[in-house]
Write an enzyme that holds these catalytic residues in place. Structure first.
Site, PDB file in Angstrom:
ATOM      1  N   ASP A 286      -4.125  19.924  24.699  1.00  0.00           N
ATOM      2  CA  ASP A 286      -4.514  19.641  23.316  1.00  0.00           C
ATOM      3  C   ASP A 286      -3.605  20.458  22.389  1.00  0.00           C
ATOM      4  O   ASP A 286      -2.940  21.405  22.823  1.00  0.00           O
ATOM      5  CB  ASP A 286      -5.994  19.968  23.084  1.00  0.00           C
ATOM      6  CG  ASP A 286      -6.532  19.248  21.843  1.00  0.00           C
ATOM      7  OD1 ASP A 286      -5.734  18.662  21.086  1.00  0.00           O
ATOM      8  OD2 ASP A 286      -7.764  19.279  21.620  1.00  0.00           O
TER       9      ASP A 286
HETATM   10  C1  NOJ Z   1      -6.649  18.241  18.347  1.00  0.00           C
HETATM   11  C2  NOJ Z   1      -7.891  17.528  18.761  1.00  0.00           C
HETATM   12  O1  NOJ Z   1      -8.739  18.408  19.457  1.00  0.00           O
HETATM   13  C3  NOJ Z   1      -7.622  16.313  19.648  1.00  0.00           C
HETATM   14  O2  NOJ Z   1      -8.832  15.641  19.848  1.00  0.00           O
HETATM   15  C4  NOJ Z   1      -6.601  15.436  19.007  1.00  0.00           C
HETATM   16  O3  NOJ Z   1      -6.400  14.285  19.802  1.00  0.00           O
HETATM   17  C5  NOJ Z   1      -5.311  16.223  18.840  1.00  0.00           C
HETATM   18  N1  NOJ Z   1      -5.583  17.360  17.962  1.00  0.00           N
HETATM   19  C6  NOJ Z   1      -4.177  15.379  18.264  1.00  0.00           C
HETATM   20  O4  NOJ Z   1      -4.413  15.093  16.951  1.00  0.00           O
END
Ligand code: NOJ
Length: 730
Positions: A286
């Site tokens: 993430d």
């Molecule tokens: C952080 C988030 O936790 C995740 O769900 C998301 O897909 C990514 N950022 C990309 O934007």
């Protein structure tokens, strides 16, 4: 179109006699193509495949080149923030033509509940108990996103969530394990179809692997304490279901799971996901989660973070660039191996081949009118919105509003367009959203006059609009108060300590109620709310969530009776936030009788509205439940049935929830566990039979803290409505 390109490539080779490398041969086996390509790559090219950078929003033609030239042509993936295919195609051209091997980039984006046509937030979708609508909605989202050059969505989120203070409850399918599993599979089918290489299909990404929703105190980015037992019986099953449905990729969460942050959690990512479940796609970290291993106190340097995350099994580094900066050195030092790198690259390439990106790297640039907000898409969005709204109260049958001559629409949500989109709304535009006012004016045209006053904003202290709101309310036969939360009050990094509607809105409601008019309250939010005060001042309550583009049509259809409410809650609404965590399938407690029951002394112990609750304009009566046998072997089959009669004069849809309970077990089990649900139309005065086909291992069995599945002999209970029947596994 795709077939034609393959044929042209074949012709080109046949005419020139030039031998294309095997990896470019669309007819060859994907595994052979991967092997061939990996064998040709330098270590630097391999490492770039394992990185995901971002590509900005600049679509001004003269600047595109500049934007694109900042990114290496060999990059594996980009998060695409553009809204048109043009920049993406320019970047893809660079990858295909300026890199040595011409490996296409995979472009990712958060397409969570629609791209331009916005569907209800996932939590609301679960309340429809109609996964087919989710499949169709994800299919539309895929088609719209694909047309802008997106190949991969970071969805679905299947974090079983039991703390509504956590803002991300809006992104998942509620508190129940089985519900998350079913909707997860529907979403994956919707995005990927049966063959991801087809036009308008995109790859799915299950997230956030795993246990993120256990965030302490409903805060974000904090510690999560999850026992092995809970990990296996609650958090992992929806992921396993997603893998079975063919999810191309997963995202590892950025939380610290029981003292081992997931980005560093080899057990979860390698042992469970790859070795045990056999997933052959890739895992993306993430945003920033690899570097954050430093903040979480696991490693000291970015290099150590890269080593730890890579060895745990994260193939792709989202946005950190720590893989780009460190993997080569780690390889040279023997801290990671070439075998691991090859495996990671192969996984990334496998998804690209499956998507058909080598054959079709570009996206046709079509006019908006051919790809956005198509009639079929809007039809699904309206139906999904209508089926996801939950009727919580309807005293004296105030709803549907069929006889009123004047209807007053009051409140900050009445004429709003933006907030209905909810958080994580892709590129959904407020101006495309049908407001409640617009929907009501269309619905009641020629039948009733709609009068409107805002009354107050979503929060703050400005009560100057109250007098006008009360005046408008007095002029009407019925008042519809449109209240709730803004879209930005839920989602990532939007935790709240209370679930209340701001005081100013509750005061407005009290003033409206004081007029003596019947008051219908519409509540919007991205999480369960505390409804005590609303309930006190409302004759009827319809919880509308954040319903998306067709909000106004769905609301108006439900208020007029064109639609009959059929939503039921997929997440418990607590009486107060003090009851959190509260969910339907707790394990039984030690004391149930007398004074020593461990109850709250100051509030009720019941939730305000339990899981599965939701009213209809129809009245359904359940006949006696029957089972096909009262004994079954582990490999046998049996079924339970119940006949539901619609004893009203209005057609309606009913969802029957089937639960099981294992009353005595060495690993104690929840008081009830949802194992099947089905939604059917039951016509006025008619009956429908609902059947639960029970496969003992699947539906009665359980999992231990090591993830081993087992089925005990002995008594089990099957539950539907308020009925319970015991059967025995022999
Ligand atoms: C952080 C988030 O936790 C995740 O769900 C998301 O897909 C990514 N950022 C990309 O934007």
């Amino acid at each position: 179109m795709k077939k034609c390109l393959i044929f042209c490539a074949f012709l080109a080779v046949a005419c020139t006699g030039a031998k294309e490398p095997l990896y470019k041969d669309a007819t060859a086996d994907i595994e052979d193509r991967i092997e061939d390509l990996v064998g040709r790559m330098t270590v630097e090219e391999k490492i770039l495949q394992l990185n995901q950078y971002t590509l900005g929003t600049n679509t001004i033609e003269q600047n595109i080149g500049e934007l694109v030239s900042e990114v290496p042509a060999e990059i594996g993936s980009l998060i695409y923030f553009g809204d048109e295919a043009v920049v993406r195609n320019a970047m893809q051209k660079r990858a295909m033509e300026d890199s040595r091997l011409g490996i296409p980039i995979i472009f990712g984006h958060d397409v969570i509940h629609g791209y331009i046509t916005i569907f209800p937030i996932p939590l609301a979708q679960a309340c429809s108990w109609n996964p087919e609508l989710t499949r169709l909605g994800c299919e539309v989202a895929a088609q719209e996103a694909y047309s802008c050059g997106i190949d991969w969505t970071f969805s679905p989120m299947v974090d079983v969530a039991r703390d509504p203070r956590w803002g991300r409850v809006m992104e998942g399918y509620g508190e129940d394990v089985y519900t998350n599993s079913v909707f997860c599979q529907a979403a994956i089918k919707g995005y990927q179809g049966d063959d991801m290489s087809q036009e308008n299909r995109i790859a799915a990404c299950l997230k956030h692997f795993a246990g993120y929703a256990a965030s302490e105190a409903g805060m974000d980015y904090v510690y999560t304490e999850v026992s092995d037992q809970t990990l296996w019986d609650t958090y992992l099953p929806p992921f396993e279901a997603g893998i079975k449905a063919g999810a191309a990729t997963l995202m590892s969460g950025f939380h610290n799971l029981s003292a081992t942050p997931v980005a560093a959690n080899r057990f979860l990512i390698t042992e469970v996901l790859k070795n045990r479940w056999g997933h052959d796609g890739y895992v993306v970290s993430d945003w920033g989660s690899i570097k954050q291993l430093i903040n979480q106190g696991m490693v000291e340097t970015e290099k150590e973070a890269a080593e730890t995350a890579f060895n745990a099994g994260n193939e792709m580094d989202m946005a950190d660039q720590v893989y780009a900066n460190n993997l080569k050195a780690l390889l040279d030092e023997g801290k990671i191996s070439m075998k691991q790198i090859d495996d990671a690259v192969s996984r990334v390439l496998r998804v690209k081949f499956r998507l058909g990106l080598f054959e079709n790297p570009y996206v046709e640039e079509k006019p908006e009118s051919e790809r956005y907000l198509l009639p079929h898409s809007l039809e699904i969005a309206e139906k999904a919105a209508a089926e996801s709204m939950v009727l919580l109260k309807n005293e004296n049958a105030v709803l549907p509003i069929e006889k009123a001559k004047t209807i007053a629409l009051i409140g900050p949500m009445a004429d709003d367009q933006d907030e209905h989109r909810g958080n994580w709304c892709g590129r959904g535009r407020g101006e495309d959203v049908i407001s409640i006012l617009q929907g009501m004016e269309k619905e009641y045209k020629g039948k009733a006059r709609i009068v409107h006053a805002e009354g107050c904003g979503f929060e703050g202290e400005d009560r100057s609009g109250f007098a006008e709101a009360v005046r408008v309310a007095r002029s009407a036969d019925v008042v519809v108060a449109c209240l709730g939360h803004e879209a930005g009050w839920s989602g990532e990094n939007h935790s709240r300590s209370t679930l209340e509607i701001p005081q100013i809105q509750e005061d407005l409601l009290a003033a409206l109620k004081a007029t003596g008019k019947p008051v219908v309250v519409l509540t919007a939010s991205g999480r369960p709310l505390e409804m005590r005060e609303v309930d006190e001042h409302a004759d009827a309550i319809l919880h509308i969530w954040h319903p998306g583009t067709c909000a106004g049509y769905a609301v108006a259809g439900l208020l007029s009776g064109r639609y009959n409410p059929s939503g039921k809650l997929a997440m418990t609404f607590p009486y107060t936030a003090g009851q959190i965590p509260i969910y339907y399938n707790r394990r039984p407690k030690a004391r149930n009788e007398g004074w020593f029951q461990g109850l709250y002394e100051d509030i009720t112990n019941d939730p305000m509205y339990p899981f599965g609750y939701g009213l209809s304009y129809s009245k359904f009566e359940y006949g006696p439940m029957t089972v096909s046998a009262d004994k079954v072997s582990a490999d046998g089959k049996l079924y339970a049935e119940v006949t539901v009669k619609n004893v009203s004069d209005r057609d309606g849809m009913e969802t029957v929830h089937w639960y099981i309970n294992d009353p005595y077990s060495k690993i104690t089990r929840p008081v009830k566990e949802l194992k099947f649900f089905e939604k059917k139309l039951v016509k006025a005065g008619e009956s429908e039979t609902f059947r639960f086909e029970i496969d003992p291992k699947r539906d009665l069995g359980f999992v231990n803290s090591k993830g081993e599945k087992y089925l005990d002999k002995g008594e089990y209970r099957i539950m539907v409505g308020d009925q319970t029947v015991s059967i025995n596994v022999i």
